[in-house]
Design a protein around this motif. Structure first.
Motif, PDB file in Angstrom:
ATOM      1  N   ASN A 144       0.816  -1.207   0.000  1.00  0.00           N
ATOM      2  CA  ASN A 144       0.000   0.000   0.000  1.00  0.00           C
ATOM      3  C   ASN A 144       0.854   1.263   0.000  1.00  0.00           C
ATOM      4  OD1 ASN A 144      -3.058  -0.559   0.122  1.00  0.00           O
ATOM      5  ND2 ASN A 144      -2.116  -2.142   1.383  1.00  0.00           N
ATOM      6  N   GLU A 204      -6.053  -3.915   5.113  1.00  0.00           N
ATOM      7  CA  GLU A 204      -7.044  -4.285   6.117  1.00  0.00           C
ATOM      8  C   GLU A 204      -6.370  -5.212   7.113  1.00  0.00           C
ATOM      9  OE1 GLU A 204     -11.287  -5.112   4.996  1.00  0.00           O
ATOM     10  OE2 GLU A 204     -10.557  -7.168   5.280  1.00  0.00           O
ATOM     11  N   THR A 227      -5.220  -2.185  -1.155  1.00  0.00           N
ATOM     12  CA  THR A 227      -5.175  -3.560  -1.616  1.00  0.00           C
ATOM     13  C   THR A 227      -4.842  -4.484  -0.459  1.00  0.00           C
ATOM     14  OG1 THR A 227      -4.194  -5.030  -3.256  1.00  0.00           O
ATOM     15  CG2 THR A 227      -2.726  -3.394  -2.265  1.00  0.00           C
ATOM     16  N   TYR A 270     -11.464  -9.810  -1.087  1.00  0.00           N
ATOM     17  CA  TYR A 270     -12.252  -8.584  -0.967  1.00  0.00           C
ATOM     18  C   TYR A 270     -11.439  -7.303  -1.050  1.00  0.00           C
ATOM     19  CZ  TYR A 270     -15.329 -12.267   0.482  1.00  0.00           C
ATOM     20  OH  TYR A 270     -16.038 -13.433   0.510  1.00  0.00           O
ATOM     21  N   GLY A 275      -9.821  -5.483   0.969  1.00  0.00           N
ATOM     22  CA  GLY A 275      -9.832  -4.488   2.034  1.00  0.00           C
ATOM     23  C   GLY A 275     -11.140  -3.740   2.193  1.00  0.00           C
ATOM     24  N   GLN A 276     -12.221  -4.264   1.658  1.00  0.00           N
ATOM     25  CA  GLN A 276     -13.506  -3.565   1.686  1.00  0.00           C
ATOM     26  C   GLN A 276     -13.945  -3.159   3.091  1.00  0.00           C
ATOM     27  OE1 GLN A 276     -16.277  -6.140  -0.313  1.00  0.00           O
ATOM     28  NE2 GLN A 276     -15.490  -5.635  -2.336  1.00  0.00           N
ATOM     29  N   HIS A 297     -11.861  -0.260   4.303  1.00  0.00           N
ATOM     30  CA  HIS A 297     -12.206   0.940   3.542  1.00  0.00           C
ATOM     31  C   HIS A 297     -13.548   1.492   4.013  1.00  0.00           C
ATOM     32  CE1 HIS A 297      -9.336  -0.792   0.307  1.00  0.00           C
ATOM     33  NE2 HIS A 297      -8.710  -0.361   1.385  1.00  0.00           N
ATOM     34  N   THR A 351     -13.690   5.176  -3.676  1.00  0.00           N
ATOM     35  CA  THR A 351     -13.317   3.971  -2.948  1.00  0.00           C
ATOM     36  C   THR A 351     -12.991   2.836  -3.917  1.00  0.00           C
ATOM     37  OG1 THR A 351     -14.712   4.604  -1.089  1.00  0.00           O
ATOM     38  CG2 THR A 351     -14.026   2.302  -1.194  1.00  0.00           C
ATOM     39  N   SER A 386     -11.297  -0.958  -3.627  1.00  0.00           N
ATOM     40  CA  SER A 386     -10.780  -2.064  -2.818  1.00  0.00           C
ATOM     41  C   SER A 386     -10.296  -3.137  -3.787  1.00  0.00           C
ATOM     42  CB  SER A 386     -11.886  -2.617  -1.914  1.00  0.00           C
ATOM     43  OG  SER A 386     -12.407  -1.603  -1.092  1.00  0.00           O
TER      44      SER A 386
END
Length: 183
Positions: free
Chosen positions: A19, A81, A116, A121, A123-124, A127, A146, A148
């Motif tokens: 990231n 995440e 990422t 998913y 990182g939904q 986020h 947004t 992800s």
């Protein structure tokens, strides 16, 4: 078109974080009229404590964070995440820049989040946490920003489609019209 500065908050402290690399790539790919200012030093910002959030006691690292975000036109979180949530370092940064409530450095600024993770998913949940927290803090969440992105089957740092979606998100954030209060 006037130049737009976007303060970038990276939710990972790891030096070679994907990231962080993504934030650097977005900075390098930004349109000529957009400057992405990656705000370093989030790991030095102590946990938010209202007892020290008074003139003369605000820790230097927190004051620097507030100044950088206040000087920017927009804010972008680039974050992984952790255990289904946004990383503590990003949550803490939002806590500091959200104070005083509805009048902090984040208030009224367009805000977006991308990132990422090596999960399906992308990182939904993190986020969504960042969007919710920034919105409560008074930011203007730009929903179309947004992104992800799963890193399971693609190299997010080199895939042209992924980079196009992410740079488009930066463009949307930069171009977002800020509504001003009626006089």
């Amino acid at each position: 078109m006037t130049a737009t500065t976007i303060a970038v908050l990276v939710g990972s402290l790891r030096a070679d974080s994907v990231n962080r690399q993504l934030a650097e790539a977005l900075r390098d790919l930004a349109p000529a009229d957009v400057t992405l200012d990656i705000v370093d030093g989030l790991g030095e910002v102590p946990f938010y404590n209202q007892d020290v959030d008074v003139p003369g006691l605000v820790p230097d690292a927190a004051a620097r964070l507030r100044e950088r975000v206040a000087a920017a036109d927009r804010v972008l979180a680039v974050t992984p995440e952790y255990n289904g949530r946004m990383p503590a370092v990003l949550s803490n940064a939002i806590d500091w820049i959200s104070r005083p409530y509805q009048a902090g450095a984040l208030a009224g600024k367009p805000f977006g989040v991308v990132g990422t993770t090596p999960t399906p998913y992308g990182g939904q949940w993190a986020h969504a946490d960042a969007v919710r927290s920034a919105g409560i803090a008074g930011a203007v969440v730009v929903e179309d920003v947004t992104v992800s992105q799963s890193a399971l089957e693609v190299d997010v740092l080199t895939d042209p489609d992924v980079l196009a979606r992410l740079t488009n998100a930066v463009r949307l954030l930069a171009d977002h019209e800020v509504e001003t209060a009626a006089a």
